[in-house]
Design an enzyme around this catalytic site. Sequence first.
Site, PDB file in Angstrom:
ATOM      1  CB  SER A 140      44.054  32.642  42.908  1.00 16.96           C
ATOM      2  OG  SER A 140      43.565  32.050  44.084  1.00 16.96           O
ATOM      3  CB  ILE A 181      33.562  29.980  44.874  1.00 19.83           C
ATOM      4  CG1 ILE A 181      33.482  29.950  43.345  1.00 19.83           C
ATOM      5  CG2 ILE A 181      34.014  28.623  45.430  1.00 19.83           C
ATOM      6  CD1 ILE A 181      32.482  29.012  42.746  1.00 19.83           C
ATOM      7  CG  LEU A 228      37.564  33.308  49.637  1.00 16.12           C
ATOM      8  CD1 LEU A 228      38.200  34.152  50.738  1.00 16.12           C
ATOM      9  CD2 LEU A 228      38.473  33.318  48.407  1.00 16.12           C
ATOM     10  CB  CYS A 255      38.758  38.719  52.120  1.00 16.56           C
ATOM     11  SG  CYS A 255      39.899  37.711  51.231  1.00 16.56           S
ATOM     12  N   GLY A 267      42.503  38.946  33.441  1.00 15.79           N
ATOM     13  CA  GLY A 267      41.142  39.423  33.258  1.00 15.79           C
ATOM     14  C   GLY A 267      40.671  39.097  31.846  1.00 15.79           C
TER      15      GLY A 267
END
Lengths: 262, 312
Positions: free
Chosen positions: B21, B71, B73, B130, B243
């Site tokens: 993602s 970034i 999200l 988050c 990873g």
Amino acid sequence: MPEIGEIIENKPIGGDYHRLVVRSKALMDSSPGQFTHLLVQSPKGPNTWDPLLRRPLSIYDVDGERASFLYKTVGRGTKLLANRLPGETIDLLGPLGRGFKITSAPALLIGGGVGAAPMLFLARKLHEQGRDFVVLLGAKTGEELAFAGDFGKFSSHLYLVTDDGSLGSCGLVTDSVPELVAQFKIPPKLYACGPIPMLSCLAGLAAQHNFTLDVSLEAKMACGVGACLACTCFLKDGSTARVCADGPVFPYEAIEWGRRDG
Amino acid sequence: MADLKVKLGSLALANPITVASGTFGFGREYAKFYPLSELGAVITTAVTLEKRMGNPPPRLVETASGILNSIGLENPGVDYFLQEELPHLKDSGAKVIVNIAGRTVEEYAQVAAKLATAPGIAALEVNISCPNVREGGIAFGTDPQMAQKVTRAVRDQWDGPLIVKLSPNVAEIALLAQAVVEAGADIISLINTLTGMAIDPHTWQPKLANVVGGLSGPAIKPVALRMVWQVAQAVSVPIIGMGGIMTVEDVVEFLLAGASCVAIGTGNFWQPTLARDLVAALDTYLDSRDLANVQMLIGQVGKGGAPWHSCV
């Protein structure tokens, strides 16, 4: 698709500048202002992914299968690139991004430092189309404008400016712009690439004098194709744009200059 | 041709290669390089309830064999996703796994509820890294109880396969894994990025406008591999490992550590065809060792000699 091209030439041309010439079929379809995302390491490996990312380089010129790049050795990636030799292969991903929209108006091309890179290709296209244009290039010193001779092929109207006055006139490129624009009989379109302070200053001049101005932005990029959103810039209308895929060329009015300090 | 099919509970994939993602957008850009149906699945960029602008630039710094990003999200919001992005992604023939994020437990639940109404989504992946706005900005993913709350809230709205993506920024990854499995996670994916920082020694300024960011790329591979292995020991649900995967050898290492599937993230930036290329490379790896299927690698680290040594 990434293409494995061949290095034809890669040499220093004054200052920290180098010119890289590659043989590439994919880049024959490029237009001025587009860029290539290239890997500095040899595709033959071994690869330690250090540096990991590709380097986005503006396309300096395309002549048949010969595509060239003007780059400055500023960091580890470009220093490694400077060590690559003619005859070796190189991994090229391009052409990428949206380039300059050439209009029928006469043109003023403005390049600050390595921002001169997309201007040579643009000069070639304008020259081929028989258009009226003037080139203005600026750098810190005359040594850093050693490539300026390349522009002679396409333009007889070349103005040079250096911070220290060692070549051309002394000052900043932006100082000469209003005067140069005034010399055109028909209002020209301005095409600019260079450091953010220079572009931001040009944007101010354009707003003040009602110039038409396209700017090519530089940004740190990862994917180069519009997926990762690392190179996002903020626009006046409150939205965002990807420098790599929606740009790198934008009309100056679209950019929210106050939110760009990167 | 070895059998590359894997089953992660009820989630059946044609091969164990997917994309992480945030590195692949909604697939649109990479669909220009290869048919997305060639991947086991596509995991989308995180989708939130409302559109998000993301963090100010610069958002990216290159570090030794890695990158740091902040970034933030940036995404167009769940409604836009359902209308403008999901259709083309489904049409590509890819298995679609949607990554979701939120500022509060309720936000996660609301996004999951909206996605539950749309046909054609194979699984949800919950990003619990988050910051939690209500609880003072501490990430959901670092507190087992908060991670459970988020997992349960999404579980209540979503009947399909539920993946929870763990943050590596914790002392005991196994505790987080056990907590989310107890709360209803069917699959665990790991690792998200490691928190990091870069400073410019000339200007004395942080290199990211957000000051700190998430580290990814080959630099984090040993940490990721260790955590996949620890989680595989601690829980019995399938694992999606990621990873710093750049080569087929990296893929094999993650499978041996206990992952049933892997995700290619930062590697997509290095070579846009990497994920697709690794499907073929994995097949070649298995064939060259007379391994009939990919299952023969999963969780096999340290278990006996490799088959091609047995006849020596």
